[in-house]
Design an enzyme around this catalytic site. Structure first.
Site, PDB file in Angstrom:
ATOM      1  N   GLY A 296      61.648 108.702  70.145  1.00  0.00           N
ATOM      2  CA  GLY A 296      61.944 110.197  70.400  1.00  0.00           C
ATOM      3  C   GLY A 296      62.114 110.448  71.921  1.00  0.00           C
TER       4      GLY A 296
ATOM      5  N   GLN B  12      62.241 115.070  79.770  1.00  0.00           N
ATOM      6  CA  GLN B  12      61.959 113.710  80.124  1.00  0.00           C
ATOM      7  C   GLN B  12      62.986 113.124  81.101  1.00  0.00           C
ATOM      8  OE1 GLN B  12      60.447 112.608  76.159  1.00  0.00           O
ATOM      9  NE2 GLN B  12      59.127 111.225  77.399  1.00  0.00           N
TER      10      GLN B  12
ATOM     11  N   CYS C  22      54.242 107.283  75.155  1.00  0.00           N
ATOM     12  CA  CYS C  22      55.045 108.008  75.726  1.00  0.00           C
ATOM     13  C   CYS C  22      55.962 107.546  76.524  1.00  0.00           C
ATOM     14  CB  CYS C  22      54.360 109.193  76.460  1.00  0.00           C
ATOM     15  SG  CYS C  22      55.464 110.571  76.996  1.00  0.00           S
TER      16      CYS C  22
ATOM     17  N   HIS D  85      55.181 115.997  69.122  1.00  0.00           N
ATOM     18  CA  HIS D  85      55.139 115.581  70.745  1.00  0.00           C
ATOM     19  C   HIS D  85      56.309 115.748  71.431  1.00  0.00           C
ATOM     20  CE1 HIS D  85      54.191 111.832  73.151  1.00  0.00           C
ATOM     21  NE2 HIS D  85      55.549 112.024  73.405  1.00  0.00           N
ATOM     22  N   GLU D  86      57.326 115.921  70.833  1.00  0.00           N
ATOM     23  CA  GLU D  86      58.490 116.196  71.701  1.00  0.00           C
ATOM     24  C   GLU D  86      58.821 117.636  71.948  1.00  0.00           C
ATOM     25  OE1 GLU D  86      59.923 113.806  72.640  1.00  0.00           O
ATOM     26  OE2 GLU D  86      59.341 112.190  71.480  1.00  0.00           O
TER      27      GLU D  86
ATOM     28  N   HIS E 234      56.896 118.532  75.009  1.00  0.00           N
ATOM     29  CA  HIS E 234      57.401 118.167  76.365  1.00  0.00           C
ATOM     30  C   HIS E 234      58.192 119.435  76.619  1.00  0.00           C
ATOM     31  CE1 HIS E 234      56.714 113.918  77.309  1.00  0.00           C
ATOM     32  NE2 HIS E 234      57.176 113.647  76.007  1.00  0.00           N
TER      33      HIS E 234
HETATM   34  O1  K1U Z   1      58.354 111.137  73.972  1.00  0.00           O
HETATM   35  C1  K1U Z   1      58.410 109.953  74.062  1.00  0.00           C
HETATM   36  O2  K1U Z   1      58.021 109.702  75.118  1.00  0.00           O
HETATM   37  C2  K1U Z   1      58.850 108.991  73.146  1.00  0.00           C
HETATM   38  C3  K1U Z   1      57.496 108.529  72.251  1.00  0.00           C
HETATM   39  C4  K1U Z   1      57.601 109.326  70.919  1.00  0.00           C
HETATM   40  C5  K1U Z   1      56.046 109.240  70.316  1.00  0.00           C
HETATM   41  C6  K1U Z   1      55.487 108.100  69.859  1.00  0.00           C
HETATM   42  C7  K1U Z   1      54.514 107.831  69.192  1.00  0.00           C
HETATM   43  C8  K1U Z   1      54.003 108.962  68.734  1.00  0.00           C
HETATM   44  C9  K1U Z   1      54.655 110.356  69.083  1.00  0.00           C
HETATM   45  C10 K1U Z   1      55.652 110.183  69.648  1.00  0.00           C
HETATM   46  C11 K1U Z   1      57.775 107.171  72.057  1.00  0.00           C
HETATM   47  O3  K1U Z   1      58.792 106.620  71.463  1.00  0.00           O
HETATM   48  S1  K1U Z   1      56.773 105.989  72.646  1.00  0.00           S
HETATM   49  C12 K1U Z   1      57.231 104.276  72.266  1.00  0.00           C
HETATM   50  C13 K1U Z   1      57.220 104.289  70.770  1.00  0.00           C
HETATM   51  O4  K1U Z   1      56.364 104.621  70.087  1.00  0.00           O
HETATM   52  C14 K1U Z   1      57.801 103.041  70.108  1.00  0.00           C
HETATM   53  C15 K1U Z   1      58.709 102.041  70.707  1.00  0.00           C
HETATM   54  C16 K1U Z   1      59.279 101.201  70.048  1.00  0.00           C
HETATM   55  C17 K1U Z   1      59.147 100.996  68.777  1.00  0.00           C
HETATM   56  C18 K1U Z   1      58.263 101.857  68.108  1.00  0.00           C
HETATM   57  C19 K1U Z   1      57.995 102.985  68.711  1.00  0.00           C
HETATM   58 ZN    ZN Z   2      56.677 111.669  75.302  1.00  0.00          ZN
END
Ligand code: K1U
Ligand code: ZN
Length: 167
Positions: free
Chosen positions: A46, A51, A91, A133-134, A137
């Protein structure tokens, strides 16, 4: 398309509340495409416009394993939140930090798509967590804001130290 730089916690710009998108045109469609490319490259599931230092209410999400389910939400609004689930979150603005956060299990969200059409979905599990989560943000909230004060202080000092090393 272009890769966009991602703001890092505790950057104060992550605290800004994003404004609604008033007109969906090619500049919004390009922003969504650039954000999707940035999310996939990170990699993440996401990304909120906040961001990438654009303070408009737009998020992109793809929770599939093979990048086959890109979703763009413009002006998303949570209509209902039911139940609860607690899971580990990460995140892209808080690299290397993962912790448990309690969220609603099932949400209904309405939003506009890239053609400006009104849409609504009800979903649960990881997609529901990611939507919450988004949207946080867009409201200037980072997942660490859901953690204890002590954890927040530790995370802040770890990331500030890291940024000094990599600067
Ligand atoms: O908002 C962001 O920073 C993105 C975040 C979203 C998120 C992750 C986990 C729970 C809620 C919301 C991420 O994508 S962190 C990276 C991540 O979760 C991931 C990376 C590679 C493969 C699978 C997952
Ligand atoms: Zn995040």
């Amino acid at each position: 398309m272009a890769l966009l730089p991602i703001l890092r916690f505790p950057d104060v710009r992550l605290k800004k509340v994003a404004a609604p998108v008033t007109h969906i045109d090619d500049s919004i469609r390009k922003l969504a495409a650039d954000m999707a490319e940035t999310m996939y490259e990170a990699p993440g599931i996401g990304l909120a416009a906040t961001q990438v230092d654009v303070h408009k209410r737009l998020i992109v999400i793809d929770t599939s394993e093979d990048k086959s389910d890109l979703r763009v939400f413009i002006n998303p609004v949570l209509d209902s939140l039911e139940g609860s689930q607690t899971g580990e979150e990460g995140c892209l603005s808080v690299p290397g930090i993962y912790d448990k956060v309690e969220r609603a299990e099932r949400v209904t969200v309405h939003f506009l798509d890239l053609e400006g059409k009104k849409q609504s979905i009800t979903t649960d599990g990881l997609l529901a967590v990611c939507i919450q989560h988004e949207i946080d943000h867009l409201d200037g909230i980072v997942f660490v804001d859901h953690l204890s004060q002590l954890k927040q202080v530790r995370i802040k000092s770890r990331l500030v130290k890291q940024s000094r090393v990599t600067a």
